[in-house]
Design an enzyme around this catalytic site. Structure first.
Site, PDB file in Angstrom:
ATOM      1  CB  CYS A   1      42.090  43.686  40.648  1.00 56.16           C
ATOM      2  SG  CYS A   1      43.421  44.911  40.711  1.00 56.16           S
TER       3      CYS A   1
ATOM      4  CG  ASN B   1      43.579  50.100  42.533  1.00 56.85           C
ATOM      5  OD1 ASN B   1      43.604  51.193  43.067  1.00 56.85           O
ATOM      6  ND2 ASN B   1      42.927  49.893  41.415  1.00 56.85           N
TER       7      ASN B   1
ATOM      8  CB  CYS C   1      47.556  44.487  36.916  1.00 62.21           C
ATOM      9  SG  CYS C   1      49.349  44.398  36.995  1.00 62.21           S
ATOM     10  NE  ARG C   2      43.513  40.930  38.391  1.00 56.92           N
ATOM     11  CZ  ARG C   2      43.073  40.010  39.244  1.00 56.92           C
ATOM     12  NH1 ARG C   2      42.322  39.021  38.810  1.00 56.92           N
ATOM     13  NH2 ARG C   2      43.372  40.080  40.512  1.00 56.92           N
ATOM     14  CB  SER C   3      40.831  47.305  39.549  1.00 53.18           C
ATOM     15  OG  SER C   3      41.929  47.563  40.383  1.00 53.18           O
TER      16      SER C   3
ATOM     17  CG  ASP D   1      47.068  39.596  38.917  1.00 53.64           C
ATOM     18  OD1 ASP D   1      47.620  40.442  38.181  1.00 53.64           O
ATOM     19  OD2 ASP D   1      47.020  39.694  40.155  1.00 53.64           O
TER      20      ASP D   1
END
Length: 150
Positions: free
Chosen positions: A8, A11, A13-15, A124
């Site tokens: 993301c 690095n 939140c999402r990934s 996000d």
């Protein structure tokens, strides 16, 4: 051995959420032969743990992201991983801009593995503040990815 990298922007939140959730799903499915990691296209948060509100939302659903630390995606990742899964089209563009010549490592949108959504990008939650939506989408895509590896 299959090596999967989630990517993301920062690095945090999402990934890392994808790394943590997919790791748990893979373990539950008995897929111990996988190497799973995450990275960000930007270096702003390198060395830092996932965003605390994201960690809290994951913890409430049984996922522990606390051991994870942010790192930046590099061209070397094309050599080190068999599959790179990005959270949105902007991440894909940034990752592809670093692709070494003559390297065919697949880069895909992670939500291509989610059957129950019309979305193509994982929004996000750092900006949307909808941490549960991120977890829901990552869980759906993780189930699809596990099935594809079956």
């Amino acid at each position: 051995m299959t090596r999967i990298l989630f990517v993301c922007l920062g690095n945090i939140c999402r990934s890392p959420t994808a790394e943590g959730i997919f790791t748990q799903h893979a373990k539950d499915a008995g897929l111990s032969h996988l190497t799973i990691d995450s990275a960000g296209t930007a270096s702003w948060h390198s060395g830092k743990p996932p965003y605390e509100p994201m960690q809290d939302a994951c913890r409430a659903r049984g996922y522990d992201l606390s051991p994870l630390r942010a790192r930046q995606f590099t061209a070397q990742d094309f050599y080190d991983f068999d599959l790179v899964l990005v959270m949105d089209q902007s991440n894909m563009d940034d990752v592809e801009s670093l692709r070494p010549n003559n390297l065919n490592t697949p880069v895909q949108l992670f939500l291509e593995y989610a059957n129950n959504t019309e979305l193509t990008d994982v929004p996000d939650p750092y900006y949307t503040r909808d941490f549960d939506q991120t977890i829901d989408l990552v869980e759906m895509a993780s189930v699809g990815l596990i099935a594809s590896l079956g």
